[in-house]
Design a protein around this motif. Structure first.
Motif, short mmCIF file in Angstrom:
data_model
loop_
_atom_site.label_atom_id
_atom_site.label_comp_id
_atom_site.label_asym_id
_atom_site.label_seq_id
_atom_site.Cartn_x
_atom_site.Cartn_y
_atom_site.Cartn_z
N ARG A 37 0.99 -1.28 -0.05
CA ARG A 37 0.10 -0.11 -0.16
C ARG A 37 0.82 1.31 -0.22
N LYS A 38 0.48 2.07 -0.87
CA LYS A 38 1.18 3.44 -0.90
C LYS A 38 0.78 4.39 0.36
N VAL A 39 1.64 5.06 0.87
CA VAL A 39 1.43 6.12 2.02
C VAL A 39 2.13 7.43 1.31
N GLY A 40 1.64 8.56 2.06
CA GLY A 40 2.20 9.76 1.61
C GLY A 40 3.53 10.09 2.14
N ARG A 45 13.42 8.63 12.50
CA ARG A 45 14.16 9.35 13.41
C ARG A 45 14.92 10.59 12.83
N SER A 46 15.49 10.20 11.49
CA SER A 46 16.23 11.51 11.05
C SER A 46 15.79 11.54 9.34
N LEU A 47 15.12 10.52 8.95
CA LEU A 47 14.51 10.59 7.69
C LEU A 47 13.20 10.52 7.34
N ILE A 48 12.79 10.99 6.11
CA ILE A 48 11.36 10.48 5.93
C ILE A 48 11.38 9.99 4.54
N LEU A 49 10.45 8.70 4.43
CA LEU A 49 10.04 8.27 3.10
C LEU A 49 9.01 8.88 2.40
N ARG A 50 8.86 9.61 1.29
CA ARG A 50 7.97 10.36 0.79
C ARG A 50 7.41 9.55 -0.44
N ASN A 51 6.10 9.33 -0.66
CA ASN A 51 5.80 8.81 -1.91
C ASN A 51 6.17 9.68 -3.23
N ALA A 52 6.75 8.97 -3.92
CA ALA A 52 7.20 9.60 -5.13
C ALA A 52 6.11 10.13 -6.26
N PHE A 99 9.44 5.22 -2.94
CA PHE A 99 9.75 6.67 -2.16
C PHE A 99 10.84 7.25 -2.50
N ILE A 100 10.88 8.66 -2.16
CA ILE A 100 12.05 9.27 -2.03
C ILE A 100 12.32 9.44 -0.76
N ILE A 101 13.59 9.39 -0.56
CA ILE A 101 14.12 9.38 0.96
C ILE A 101 14.72 10.76 1.13
N GLU A 102 14.04 11.43 2.23
CA GLU A 102 14.37 12.77 2.49
C GLU A 102 14.89 12.86 3.82
N LEU A 104 14.88 15.56 7.24
CA LEU A 104 13.90 16.21 8.00
C LEU A 104 13.47 17.45 7.54
N TYR A 105 14.35 17.91 6.51
CA TYR A 105 14.24 19.34 5.85
C TYR A 105 13.62 19.31 4.49
N GLY A 106 13.37 18.01 4.23
CA GLY A 106 12.61 17.79 2.74
C GLY A 106 13.85 17.73 1.48
N ILE A 107 14.96 17.77 1.83
CA ILE A 107 16.16 17.48 1.07
C ILE A 107 16.33 16.07 0.40
N PRO A 108 16.01 15.92 -0.88
CA PRO A 108 16.03 14.37 -1.31
C PRO A 108 17.48 13.72 -1.18
N LEU A 109 17.42 12.54 -0.75
CA LEU A 109 18.55 11.73 -0.60
C LEU A 109 18.95 10.56 -1.27
N GLY A 110 17.72 10.10 -1.91
CA GLY A 110 17.87 9.05 -2.48
C GLY A 110 16.41 8.26 -2.70
N THR A 111 16.47 7.06 -3.12
CA THR A 111 15.19 6.20 -3.40
C THR A 111 15.04 4.94 -2.83
N VAL A 112 13.84 4.46 -2.47
CA VAL A 112 13.58 2.98 -2.40
C VAL A 112 12.21 2.44 -2.80
N ARG A 113 12.24 1.11 -3.24
CA ARG A 113 10.82 0.90 -3.68
C ARG A 113 10.45 -0.67 -2.96
#
Length: 219
Positions: A37-40, A45-52, A99-102, A104-113
């Motif tokens: 399931r996709k989530v937003g 702790r120090s990262l966010i996975l954001r739906n691409a 996901f885009i790995i970001e 906490l400031y929203g700066i993209p660092l990478g991807t994961v699927r």
């Protein structure tokens, strides 16, 4: 086309303890068919996975076209429009989560699927981090993937492929408890058991001490 998230947050906090391991093990014979399931967003702790979404195409293309990183991943055309078209199709799909790995400031660092659900096992890949990311980014993002897949989606085990030339990633997965089960000329096939995942999540708990917080999305 834009990305949307609901102002209403669906929260799931997962604290990984040995009680969690026992509960996960009890589900081994209860799982039939599980969907990815996709989530937003998934907050760690120090990262966010954001739906691409489509607006991430330029970042993803640059990451995948990196001379060193591209040696270990599937080849792409190198055209921006192709990446945008892929993301448009992804938005319509219901069988994977990209996901885009970001930070906490929203700066993209990478991807994961997450993709290729097979009964109670999921596959994850497209795991690429740009140069210069914090040293904890790899292990924290891996812990977030496992936490979401096991304790939010309900998967039990995982499987994935790693390019043979990517020795660093092979060692990472093997330290986590993954077992090499087959190979071809290009890549190794790995599986990792429920017990191995949860033991490693307990071992590396300091990188994700408060579990994850899930923010759902809507359109």
């Amino acid at each position: 086309m834009q990305c949307y998230w609901s102002s209403h947050r669906i929260i799931t906090k997962v604290r990984i303890t040995f009680a969690t391991i026992q509960n996960s093990s009890q589900r081994l014979h209860k799982v039939n068919s599980i969907q990815i399931r996709k989530v937003g967003r998934i907050h760690g702790r120090s990262l966010i996975l954001r739906n691409a979404c489509v607006t991430d195409a330029k970042f993803i293309l640059k990451l995948r076209m990196d001379e060193n990183k591209s040696r270990h991943i599937s080849k792409i055309s190198g055209e921006l429009i192709s990446q945008q078209n892929w993301l448009e199709e992804y938005e319509k799909s219901n069988s994977e989560a990209y996901f885009i790995i970001e930070n906490l400031y929203g700066i993209p660092l990478g991807t994961v699927r997450l993709y290729d659900a097979r009964g109670d096992s999921f596959c994850w890949g497209s795991w690429i981090l740009k140069d210069g990311v914090p040293v904890n980014a790899a292990i924290e993002s891996a812990l977030m993937v496992y936490s979401y897949a096991l304790h939010s989606l309900g998967f039990v085990n995982a499987h994935f492929q790693v390019h043979k030339s990517n020795a660093h990633v092979c060692r990472f997965h093997e330290r986590f408890g993954a077992i090499r089960v087959s190979e071809d000329k290009i890549q190794y096939e790995y599986t990792i058991s429920n017990l191995a995942i949860n033991l490693s999540m307990e071992k590396y708990l300091r990188y994700l001490p408060n579990g994850i917080v899930i923010e759902d999305m809507t359109k």
